[in-house]
Design a protein around this motif. Structure first.
Motif, mmCIF file in Angstrom:
data_model
loop_
_atom_site.group_PDB
_atom_site.id
_atom_site.type_symbol
_atom_site.label_atom_id
_atom_site.label_comp_id
_atom_site.label_asym_id
_atom_site.label_seq_id
_atom_site.Cartn_x
_atom_site.Cartn_y
_atom_site.Cartn_z
ATOM 1 N N GLY A 105 27.250 -1.586 -1.244
ATOM 2 C CA GLY A 105 28.060 -2.118 -2.336
ATOM 3 C C GLY A 105 28.060 -3.638 -2.369
ATOM 4 O O GLY A 105 28.030 -4.246 -3.443
ATOM 5 N N LYS A 106 28.099 -4.249 -1.187
ATOM 6 C CA LYS A 106 28.067 -5.715 -1.132
ATOM 7 C C LYS A 106 26.730 -6.256 -1.613
ATOM 8 O O LYS A 106 26.674 -7.290 -2.292
ATOM 9 N N LEU A 107 25.653 -5.574 -1.270
ATOM 10 C CA LEU A 107 24.328 -6.003 -1.736
ATOM 11 C C LEU A 107 24.210 -5.900 -3.252
ATOM 12 O O LEU A 107 23.473 -6.670 -3.885
ATOM 13 N N HIS A 108 24.947 -4.939 -3.843
ATOM 14 C CA HIS A 108 24.897 -4.747 -5.291
ATOM 15 C C HIS A 108 26.096 -5.384 -6.008
ATOM 16 O O HIS A 108 26.247 -5.226 -7.218
ATOM 17 N N HIS A 109 26.971 -6.051 -5.239
ATOM 18 C CA HIS A 109 28.092 -6.815 -5.795
ATOM 19 C C HIS A 109 29.050 -5.957 -6.610
ATOM 20 O O HIS A 109 29.636 -6.417 -7.596
ATOM 21 N N LYS A 110 29.223 -4.691 -6.188
ATOM 22 C CA LYS A 110 30.152 -3.803 -6.874
ATOM 23 C C LYS A 110 30.921 -2.961 -5.858
ATOM 24 O O LYS A 110 30.353 -2.535 -4.845
ATOM 25 N N LEU A 115 30.474 1.951 -8.420
ATOM 26 C CA LEU A 115 29.118 2.475 -8.292
ATOM 27 C C LEU A 115 29.094 3.987 -8.490
ATOM 28 O O LEU A 115 28.090 4.545 -8.948
ATOM 29 N N TRP A 116 30.197 4.660 -8.150
ATOM 30 C CA TRP A 116 30.285 6.112 -8.307
ATOM 31 C C TRP A 116 30.723 6.517 -9.715
ATOM 32 O O TRP A 116 30.902 7.700 -10.001
ATOM 33 N N GLY A 117 30.952 5.551 -10.593
ATOM 34 C CA GLY A 117 31.318 5.864 -11.970
ATOM 35 C C GLY A 117 32.761 6.257 -12.171
ATOM 36 O O GLY A 117 33.093 6.962 -13.123
ATOM 37 N N THR A 118 33.653 5.810 -11.284
ATOM 38 C CA THR A 118 35.075 6.125 -11.410
ATOM 39 C C THR A 118 35.866 4.846 -11.664
ATOM 40 O O THR A 118 35.389 3.739 -11.428
ATOM 41 N N THR A 327 37.898 -7.754 -4.396
ATOM 42 C CA THR A 327 36.978 -8.090 -5.487
ATOM 43 C C THR A 327 35.533 -8.135 -5.011
ATOM 44 O O THR A 327 34.606 -8.175 -5.824
ATOM 45 N N THR A 328 35.342 -8.139 -3.692
ATOM 46 C CA THR A 328 33.985 -8.095 -3.159
ATOM 47 C C THR A 328 33.428 -6.680 -3.292
ATOM 48 O O THR A 328 34.145 -5.737 -3.596
ATOM 49 N N GLY A 329 32.143 -6.507 -3.063
ATOM 50 C CA GLY A 329 31.519 -5.207 -3.220
ATOM 51 C C GLY A 329 31.793 -4.265 -2.071
ATOM 52 O O GLY A 329 32.447 -4.590 -1.084
ATOM 53 N N GLY A 330 31.268 -3.056 -2.212
ATOM 54 C CA GLY A 330 31.408 -2.035 -1.168
ATOM 55 C C GLY A 330 32.854 -1.618 -0.995
ATOM 56 O O GLY A 330 33.609 -1.434 -1.946
#
Length: 336
Positions: A105-110, A115-118, A327-330
């Motif tokens: 998640g951190k690598l993708h900034h989400k 990422l799971w669509g929720t 607010t960070t990813g992962g």
């Protein structure tokens, strides 16, 4: 990926007692996985019931350190398959899987829930656990932490009396966890009294393998029954459908977020309520659980709230149960 392992002995605010054990500290393994300038964190706690120690998990992971460090993370699911093929325990896999998800998640900034669509706009409030103790001590814990939902640990001949006394001091929702301490007749009888005392459901009142007793309880209980010790891994979900009204998924027991996501989907397809519980993890593990919140009916993610000192930042649980997501990813975890 670069791999680091850290051992923590997490001090608890109060002696934590359930029907089969008591402890003042919780040993915990934190895994740190780094790639592409980011680091993900995962956690698993020791557990005497399942004969898991920090040292046993450490030995498993160290035995395949070179393979882990040679692995290039593309998806957490591929990494999880790799770990299962190496036949690690689910507890060791969990710590690695949580770290891989946080890193991904951190690598993708989400955040993972995104990422799971929720959406994190609606989610259940965590309960706050009151471990077994004298009634005076249990009341002291409740006064120390006013909360809208309490999970009450039971497993004594005076269980109904305990709940009756606690009820005099709060209008909060009660959930009862007997940790396998009752038989079917006791559970059926207690359920009637506990329903009158505002108990929402019973969690694992009978021994995990007492399927005849569980069948009788399911047929006669006036309260919903939630599986815990009877539902450890993915294969258990389908069997539980005939004996329980819902399941409590523990990430450490099932092997992390990857199988937990599949268990949630299967449970819902079978008409089961879904809860995710914790094992007195720090904010490292709790922040991973929080990513599942939009998919859950109930949650028990108070582990970090039971600690004297935390070891990380991430998800924050405010008074009344409101959750502040990083607010960070992962999972948004950073070690202190």
């Amino acid at each position: 990926m670069n791999l680091k392992l850290k051992k923590y002995s997490l001090p608890l605010k109060h002696t934590f007692t359930i029907s089969r054990e008591s402890h003042d500290f919780q040993d915990s393994l934190v895994v740190c996985l780094s790639q592409g300038g980011k680091t993900g964190y995962g956690e698993s706690t020791s557990n005497p019931y399942y004969q898991i120690t920090f040292e046993s998990m450490q030995a498993e992971i160290e035995a395949i350190r070179t393979e882990i460090e040679d692995f290039v993370l593309e998806t957490p699911e591929a990494f999880h398959r790799f770990l299962v093929e190496r036949k690690l325990s689910n507890f060791a896999i969990c710590a690695l899987d949580l770290a891989a998800h946080d890193l991904y998640g951190k690598l993708h900034h989400k955040p993972l829930f995104e990422l799971w669509g929720t959406s994190n706009q609606n989610y259940p409030i965590t309960n706050y656990t009151i471990g077994l103790a004298s009634i005076e001590k249990m009341l002291e814990k409740m006064r120390e932490m006013p909360w809208p939902i309490y999970k009450i640990k039971l497993g004594t001949p005076e269980d109904v009396q305990i709940v009756s006394e606690l009820r005099k001091h709060t209008d909060a929702v009660f959930r009862v966890d007997a940790n396998c301490a009752w038989d079917a007749a006791t559970a059926i009888k207690n359920a009637k009294a506990l329903k009158e005392l505002g108990v929402e459901f019973l969690e694992q009142p009978l021994k995990a393998d007492d399927w005849d007793g569980l069948k009788a309880l399911k047929a006669e209980s006036v309260l919903p029954i939630i599986a815990d010790e009877s539902c450890i891994v993915e294969e258990d979900v389908k069997r539980c459908a005939g004996y329980f009204d819902g399941i409590n998924i523990k990430l450490t027991k099932c092997g992390g977020l990857t199988p937990a996501l599949r268990m949630i989907k299967e449970a819902k397809s079978l008409g089961l309520k879904v809860m995710v519980g914790c094992m007195t993890e720090s904010t490292v593990g709790i922040s991973a659980i929080a990513q599942l919140l939009p998919q859950l009916d109930y949650v028990d993610m108070d582990g970090a709230m039971l600690l004297k000192e935390d070891i990380a930042t991430g998800v924050q649980i405010l008074e009344g149960g409101k959750v502040i997501f990083p607010t960070t990813g992962g999972s948004g975890v950073e070690l202190l």
